[in-house]
Scaffold this active site. Structure first.
Site, mmCIF file in Angstrom:
data_model
loop_
_atom_site.group_PDB
_atom_site.id
_atom_site.type_symbol
_atom_site.label_atom_id
_atom_site.label_comp_id
_atom_site.label_asym_id
_atom_site.label_seq_id
_atom_site.Cartn_x
_atom_site.Cartn_y
_atom_site.Cartn_z
ATOM 1 N N SER A 38 -2.577 13.683 5.502
ATOM 2 C CA SER A 38 -2.686 14.804 6.089
ATOM 3 C C SER A 38 -1.658 15.673 6.211
ATOM 4 O O SER A 38 -1.717 17.077 5.882
ATOM 5 C CB SER A 38 -3.341 14.547 7.572
ATOM 6 O OG SER A 38 -4.568 14.023 7.630
ATOM 7 N N HIS A 87 -9.519 9.505 4.802
ATOM 8 C CA HIS A 87 -10.266 8.912 5.934
ATOM 9 C C HIS A 87 -11.913 8.774 5.846
ATOM 10 O O HIS A 87 -12.077 7.593 6.419
ATOM 11 C CB HIS A 87 -10.192 10.163 7.120
ATOM 12 C CG HIS A 87 -8.761 10.415 7.534
ATOM 13 N ND1 HIS A 87 -8.129 11.717 7.456
ATOM 14 C CD2 HIS A 87 -7.758 9.438 8.011
ATOM 15 C CE1 HIS A 87 -7.120 11.668 8.053
ATOM 16 N NE2 HIS A 87 -6.719 10.236 8.165
ATOM 17 N N ARG A 103 -2.616 2.511 3.074
ATOM 18 C CA ARG A 103 -2.445 2.986 1.540
ATOM 19 C C ARG A 103 -1.372 2.482 0.818
ATOM 20 O O ARG A 103 -1.354 2.452 -0.314
ATOM 21 C CB ARG A 103 -1.874 4.686 1.901
ATOM 22 C CG ARG A 103 -3.058 5.400 2.068
ATOM 23 C CD ARG A 103 -2.726 6.870 2.589
ATOM 24 N NE ARG A 103 -1.986 6.794 4.046
ATOM 25 C CZ ARG A 103 -1.619 7.375 4.814
ATOM 26 N NH1 ARG A 103 -2.202 8.958 4.613
ATOM 27 N NH2 ARG A 103 -1.404 7.225 5.853
ATOM 28 N N LYS A 106 2.401 15.708 20.804
ATOM 29 C CA LYS A 106 2.288 16.028 19.612
ATOM 30 C C LYS A 106 1.743 17.315 19.310
ATOM 31 O O LYS A 106 0.848 17.715 19.902
ATOM 32 C CB LYS A 106 1.187 15.063 18.770
ATOM 33 C CG LYS A 106 1.959 13.610 18.180
ATOM 34 C CD LYS A 106 0.977 13.089 17.261
ATOM 35 C CE LYS A 106 1.427 11.685 16.483
ATOM 36 N NZ LYS A 106 0.352 11.067 15.757
HETATM 37 P P1 ADP Z 1 -2.084 8.769 12.293
HETATM 38 O O1 ADP Z 1 -1.889 9.591 13.399
HETATM 39 O O2 ADP Z 1 -1.961 7.347 12.755
HETATM 40 O O3 ADP Z 1 -1.077 9.162 11.249
HETATM 41 P P2 ADP Z 1 -4.033 9.444 10.433
HETATM 42 O O4 ADP Z 1 -5.045 10.665 11.036
HETATM 43 O O5 ADP Z 1 -2.882 10.041 9.600
HETATM 44 O O6 ADP Z 1 -3.410 8.973 12.018
HETATM 45 O O7 ADP Z 1 -4.752 8.308 10.168
HETATM 46 C C1 ADP Z 1 -5.570 7.545 10.661
HETATM 47 C C2 ADP Z 1 -5.736 6.230 9.871
HETATM 48 O O8 ADP Z 1 -6.613 6.468 8.650
HETATM 49 C C3 ADP Z 1 -4.658 5.413 9.950
HETATM 50 O O9 ADP Z 1 -4.888 4.115 9.878
HETATM 51 C C4 ADP Z 1 -4.133 5.689 8.375
HETATM 52 O O10 ADP Z 1 -3.514 4.753 7.686
HETATM 53 C C5 ADP Z 1 -5.710 6.014 7.621
HETATM 54 N N1 ADP Z 1 -5.460 6.969 6.583
HETATM 55 C C6 ADP Z 1 -4.895 8.047 6.519
HETATM 56 N N2 ADP Z 1 -5.113 8.526 5.180
HETATM 57 C C7 ADP Z 1 -5.661 7.532 4.324
HETATM 58 C C8 ADP Z 1 -6.006 7.537 3.031
HETATM 59 N N3 ADP Z 1 -5.992 8.392 2.140
HETATM 60 N N4 ADP Z 1 -6.486 6.155 2.622
HETATM 61 C C9 ADP Z 1 -6.797 5.229 3.659
HETATM 62 N N5 ADP Z 1 -6.534 5.284 4.976
HETATM 63 C C10 ADP Z 1 -5.943 6.467 5.254
#
Ligand code: ADP
Length: 158
Positions: free
Chosen positions: A128, A17, A90, A41
């Site tokens: 995450s 992130h 990703r 959620k």
């Molecule tokens: P969500 O509720 O959509 O799962 P996340 O917190 O998991 O939200 O992710 C928010 C954004 O960050 C999404 O666009 C996700 O694809 C991106 N993201 C999460 N982890 C990574 C990573 N390791 N590299 C690049 N983008 C990421």
């Protein structure tokens, strides 16, 4: 003035992130990190905890701010007068999900443009949910999340 929003759960924020946040902040004049608070959620960290972790991590970035959103992202963007949505990708699975999401958002408001940023290679396995799972077994999450987040995870699962 290019203003963009980067929405997500950030439960917890990872180095993946943070990588997207830093790269997006170097492209756009202003970046709003939008922490989702969806009542349906279940999160490990409260919205306030997620906001304070991210705020701490982006303290050196003058053009990044962090807010909570408990409504539809499209409604939030309209209120903030933001048209640009940043999402991290990703791999192919992320892309197909993100693509559908962007189509959905565009059908709700055709002015919204989603900008996809591919992850930097060293972060592409970071997720995450798997990091939480690992932390719950007291596995080593250093190298996946910044040190304050690793500490917060250790505190949650102690
Ligand atoms: P969500 O509720 O959509 O799962 P996340 O917190 O998991 O939200 O992710 C928010 C954004 O960050 C999404 O666009 C996700 O694809 C991106 N993201 C999460 N982890 C990574 C990573 N390791 N590299 C690049 N983008 C990421």
């Amino acid at each position: 003035m290019l203003k963009a929003a980067f929405p997500g759960s950030f439960d917890p924020p990872t180095l993946g992130h943070l990588n997207i946040i830093r790269r997006a902040a170097s492209i756009f004049d202003e970046l709003l990190v939008v922490v989702a608070e969806n009542r349906r959620k279940k999160y490990l960290f409260s919205a306030d905890e997620r906001v304070s972790m991210i705020t701490e991590l982006v303290r050196d970035r003058q053009n990044v701010s962090v807010v909570i959103c408990d409504s539809l992202i499209v409604d939030f963007l309209q209120k903030q007068d933001i048209r640009l949505l940043v999402r991290g990708v990703r791999g192919v699975d992320d892309f197909s999900y993100e693509f559908e999401l962007s189509m959905m958002n565009k059908s709700l408001d055709s002015r919204i443009e989603t900008i996809f940023m591919t992850t930097d290679p060293e972060y592409f396995v970071l997720r995450s949910s798997s990091i939480k799972e690992l932390a719950s077994f007291h596995g080593n999450v250093a190298g996946m999340v910044p040190p304050p987040v690793a500490k917060a995870l250790a505190d949650k699962f102690q």
